[in-house]
Design a protein around this motif. Sequence first.
Motif, mmCIF file in Angstrom:
data_model
loop_
_atom_site.group_PDB
_atom_site.id
_atom_site.type_symbol
_atom_site.label_atom_id
_atom_site.label_comp_id
_atom_site.label_asym_id
_atom_site.label_seq_id
_atom_site.Cartn_x
_atom_site.Cartn_y
_atom_site.Cartn_z
ATOM 1 N N GLU A 153 44.403 42.801 25.121
ATOM 2 C CA GLU A 153 44.328 42.601 23.673
ATOM 3 C C GLU A 153 44.060 41.135 23.359
ATOM 4 O O GLU A 153 43.290 40.814 22.446
ATOM 5 N N VAL B 201 40.402 40.479 24.011
ATOM 6 C CA VAL B 201 39.559 41.037 22.947
ATOM 7 C C VAL B 201 39.580 40.126 21.719
ATOM 8 O O VAL B 201 38.539 39.847 21.107
ATOM 9 N N ARG B 202 40.765 39.652 21.355
ATOM 10 C CA ARG B 202 40.858 38.768 20.188
ATOM 11 C C ARG B 202 40.105 37.468 20.410
ATOM 12 O O ARG B 202 39.424 36.955 19.514
ATOM 13 N N ALA C 120 37.596 37.019 22.487
ATOM 14 C CA ALA C 120 36.168 37.338 22.505
ATOM 15 C C ALA C 120 35.630 37.529 21.093
ATOM 16 O O ALA C 120 34.506 37.107 20.772
ATOM 17 N N GLU C 121 36.437 38.135 20.237
ATOM 18 C CA GLU C 121 36.013 38.343 18.846
ATOM 19 C C GLU C 121 35.848 37.009 18.123
ATOM 20 O O GLU C 121 34.881 36.795 17.390
ATOM 21 N N ARG C 122 36.805 36.092 18.332
ATOM 22 C CA ARG C 122 36.726 34.779 17.684
ATOM 23 C C ARG C 122 35.479 34.016 18.124
ATOM 24 O O ARG C 122 34.833 33.345 17.329
ATOM 25 N N ARG C 123 35.157 34.131 19.415
ATOM 26 C CA ARG C 123 34.061 33.329 19.959
ATOM 27 C C ARG C 123 32.711 34.032 19.894
ATOM 28 O O ARG C 123 31.683 33.436 20.210
ATOM 29 N N GLY C 124 32.718 35.311 19.563
ATOM 30 C CA GLY C 124 31.471 36.064 19.573
ATOM 31 C C GLY C 124 30.944 36.294 20.969
ATOM 32 O O GLY C 124 29.732 36.304 21.207
ATOM 33 N N TYR D 28 33.706 44.957 26.102
ATOM 34 C CA TYR D 28 33.826 44.697 24.661
ATOM 35 C C TYR D 28 32.606 43.898 24.210
ATOM 36 O O TYR D 28 32.189 42.967 24.904
ATOM 37 N N PRO D 29 32.011 44.196 23.049
ATOM 38 C CA PRO D 29 32.394 45.237 22.069
ATOM 39 C C PRO D 29 31.626 46.541 22.231
ATOM 40 O O PRO D 29 31.803 47.462 21.451
ATOM 41 N N ALA E 279 36.660 48.407 20.792
ATOM 42 C CA ALA E 279 37.063 47.205 20.067
ATOM 43 C C ALA E 279 38.541 46.896 20.218
ATOM 44 O O ALA E 279 39.071 46.030 19.533
ATOM 45 N N ASP E 280 39.238 47.613 21.118
ATOM 46 C CA ASP E 280 40.660 47.339 21.339
ATOM 47 C C ASP E 280 41.005 47.656 22.787
ATOM 48 O O ASP E 280 40.233 48.309 23.503
#
Length: 656
Positions: A250, A253-254, A256-260, A360-361, A365-366
Amino acid sequence: MDLRSVARSGYLGAVTLAGAAVAGWLVPLLEPVPLGALVALAFLVAGEARPLTLVRGGRNVELSLSTTMGYAVLIWLGAAPAALGLAAASLAVALVRRRPLRATLFNTAQLVLATAAAGAVVGAVAGTGMPTGPVADPVAALPALVLGGLAFHAANAALTVPVLWFHGASLRGIVVDDVQGHALWALVLLAPAPLLALVAAENPWLLLLVIAPVAVIYQSAGTLLDREHQALHDSLTGLPNRQLLFDRAEQAVRAAERRGEPCAVVVLDLDGFKEVNDTRGHPAGDAVLVAVAERLGQAVRAADTAARFGGDEFGIVLAPPTDTTEAVAVSQRLREAVVTPIEAGGATLRLGASVGIAVYPEHGADADTLVSRADAAMYRAKRAKVGPQVFSESDRTDDDRTRLLGRLAEALEGEGLALWFQPQRDVVTGEVVGAEALLRWRDQGLWVPPRELVAAAEQGGLIRPVTRYVLDHALAQADRWRSDGWQGLVTVNVTADDLADPAFPGEVGEALVRHGVPPGRLELDVAEAGLAIERGRLLEALARLRDLGVSVAVDDFGAAGINLALLRALPLSTLKIDRVLLTVGEGEAEPGVVAAAIDLGHALGLRVLAEGVETAEALARLEAVGCDLAQGYYLGRPGPAPSSPEEWDRSARGAQ
């Protein structure tokens, strides 16, 4: 050796030389120190020898009292004693622990450079230059000391960042997730330093008064952190467990989401591990798991996490940035590490590994979705006997099964399962003499078919927990019935996995004692196909159950073609005729087929129970050929446990 490895070696060497140069520059700055400084040195060594490791935000944060005392020495005696004292403590502990030389020299140089940086900042802000003696007024110099503490942390982090990057971590991820996350803990450690410096300046031997309370607090903290570590790590291999892996996934994933950026989850399952346990024993199996864990830990990158899910299944979180191509390359490296021969149980063992990947993604997404889909891809790799497989649309069915297993595991811990019972009657008198416990599960509003439930549990490694659940609840119900005056048998289905586990008979005995149920009131049903395990282990398990006073029945007789010599050798009590034989018995072969099975059972000294009796005619035919017991819809449908056997009589009459 690749270019990154060459650069890493060069960087480590450069930092080591820089640290040595600064240490050489600091030596002439040394002033005579009081004998009481030995107390501070003892603190430094103790802190280096016993760091505390916290798991926060999915990362390991290492805390050491040597940092606190080192900064206190800087305030009390100057930068040179602080830096050289930390270096001496680091080298002493490393030599005793036999740590790798290159890492030891780098860590020692890192401490020297960070301490020198802190001293330089304190001197610059206070306007005194590099401290070569006590800071005149620590309280007045507090702003300078705070900035010096920040400089210590910043220098330490700046020297660490390239090492992590060389090991494959994302530069942005290191700065955002590791450096910033560590800053608070660094300041917490440095905060008591001025107070310790004041005590030492008054009389260094007063530091001895601090040792006892600090040691107690430190030991208590260590105990709590050890417990936290045990709760989040596998006791056999030392790897993170399933809970911690999901947390790390988790976090990845978070980030990776922040950094794209992409990240990935890998599930690896050993091929052939069950055979190792069956032929070499559990100690050899444990040795294999430990060896595999060590290899996975060495094969992953510094920013990645390898964990043991349980059994022979492992999970790996590949930190961002990890795209599909990189994930496949890392997974292939992990697989190659596992399939290399392992020495265990006095033999050289060669195991395979099935590997599944979800990214991901693209695939989720989780953490839950990624782990589930990596697991589904792993099962495809296992069926096809091929290398690492990336999740695809063809895995959707397997993904559904994986999610089903996840919900089943939750149900075993909660209230999602139900135990139903079906009566077993004396063919002649019609009396209810036993009841078979049948597991039922209502998942997402729908009843899961029993065969699908058992198959999923067997494939997912949950069959032993399922058996324990059924045994425990069936015996609890047997105790309630006994209190109400009914003394019939309660039958629980078990599998080959149960009988193959040396701990199983002991678990049965403990459950009987726990519920106060006499052993003679429990019968264990094992399917005919389930007897096809190693003969010595089977005989041992059945003999131990017999010694407990527990009876064992062969279920589904006639469905798998058991060896009659084996049947004669086993300590059994009941032969349960499969409904297939009764179906055959409805035709012209009826007298020969059913009667022969019943005669065989009686010749072996066993009671005979016929399953699947659905009509009065079938029951009459069984009575005519001497069958002892019967079970089926005509005699009582499965359902929640009645308060008394009379309720089964009423429900049976209603159905007729």
